[in-house]
Design an enzyme around this catalytic site. Structure first.
Site, mmCIF file in Angstrom:
data_model
loop_
_atom_site.group_PDB
_atom_site.id
_atom_site.type_symbol
_atom_site.label_atom_id
_atom_site.label_comp_id
_atom_site.label_asym_id
_atom_site.label_seq_id
_atom_site.Cartn_x
_atom_site.Cartn_y
_atom_site.Cartn_z
ATOM 1 N N ASP A 14 0.781 -1.244 0.000
ATOM 2 C CA ASP A 14 0.000 0.000 0.000
ATOM 3 C C ASP A 14 0.816 1.299 0.000
ATOM 4 O OD1 ASP A 14 -1.977 -1.894 0.183
ATOM 5 O OD2 ASP A 14 -2.715 -1.293 2.141
ATOM 6 N N LYS A 99 -6.825 -4.832 -3.209
ATOM 7 C CA LYS A 99 -7.598 -5.396 -2.102
ATOM 8 C C LYS A 99 -8.597 -4.379 -1.577
ATOM 9 C CE LYS A 99 -3.871 -4.306 1.150
ATOM 10 N NZ LYS A 99 -4.549 -3.439 2.092
ATOM 11 N N CYS A 144 -1.962 -2.715 7.756
ATOM 12 C CA CYS A 144 -1.895 -3.612 6.605
ATOM 13 C C CYS A 144 -0.607 -4.428 6.548
ATOM 14 C CB CYS A 144 -2.115 -2.822 5.321
ATOM 15 S SG CYS A 144 -3.771 -2.071 5.280
#
Length: 193
Positions: A14, A99, A144
């Site tokens: 990310d 995602k 994450c």
């Protein structure tokens, strides 16, 4: 030193515009991971994977949703905020995994949605390319990155977080304790060759 081989994968979690300084959900000092990740991606990993939060409008995690979620609106699919940071060298990336695409379930981990049922397919893909150990870097360490590293361990991979190639939203202590309790290793990038 910890030598890297074709049995290893680098998971870049990310590193997106909305999580960088000035973004909708900025991780403090988040852009500092970019040069480290670019250096790591030159090592002889068998696979390099980048993930992106890729949320539909009105995603369950957004504070503007009903009921309100925990986060400001961020990484809406197809927006500039959801794009990978322009400083990330993309040539080594073999797979970009998006995602958090379900409107009703969030997804911190690159392996499983937060319902702990819906798999992303990453574990199968890594096995198909012969990966046995994953190294996790990116944003944010306490969300994450940790969720991905713990789920990698649960999926049967050796799992290691490259701690200096991550940044978190809160203090690192609790996240590092949680990683240790799950059997996830922690390493500095300088130890990888």
């Amino acid at each position: 030193m910890m030598p890297i081989s074709f049995r290893d994968a680098l998971l870049i979690i990310d590193v997106q515009n909305d999580f960088l300084p000035g973004g909708a959900l900025a991780v403090p000092d988040g852009d500092a991971v970019i040069p480290l990740i670019n250096r790591l991606a030159t090592l002889p990993f068998g696979a390099v994977v980048a993930t992106q939060d890729w949320h539909p409008p009105g995603h369950v995690s957004f504070q503007t949703s009903e009921p309100a979620g925990p986060w400001p609106q961020h990484c809406v699919a197809g927006t500039e905020g959801a794009a990978l940071a322009t400083g990330i060298v993309s040539a080594p990336v073999a797979l970009v995994l998006r995602k958090g695409r379900s409107k009703t379930v969030d997804s911190y981990s690159a392996f499983l949605d937060n319902d702990h049922v819906s798999a992303t397919g990453l574990a199968s893909w890594l096995r198909e390319v012969g990966v046995e150990r994953v190294f996790v870097a990116g944003l944010a360490l306490d969300y994450c990155v940790s969720a991905t590293a713990i789920d990698a361990k649960s999926a049967g991979f050796e799992s290691v977080v490259i701690v200096d190639a991550c940044r978190g939203i809160g203090p690192y202590d609790e996240a590092l304790q949680k990683l240790g309790a799950a059997g996830v290793g922690v390493v500095e990038s300088a130890a990888l060759a």
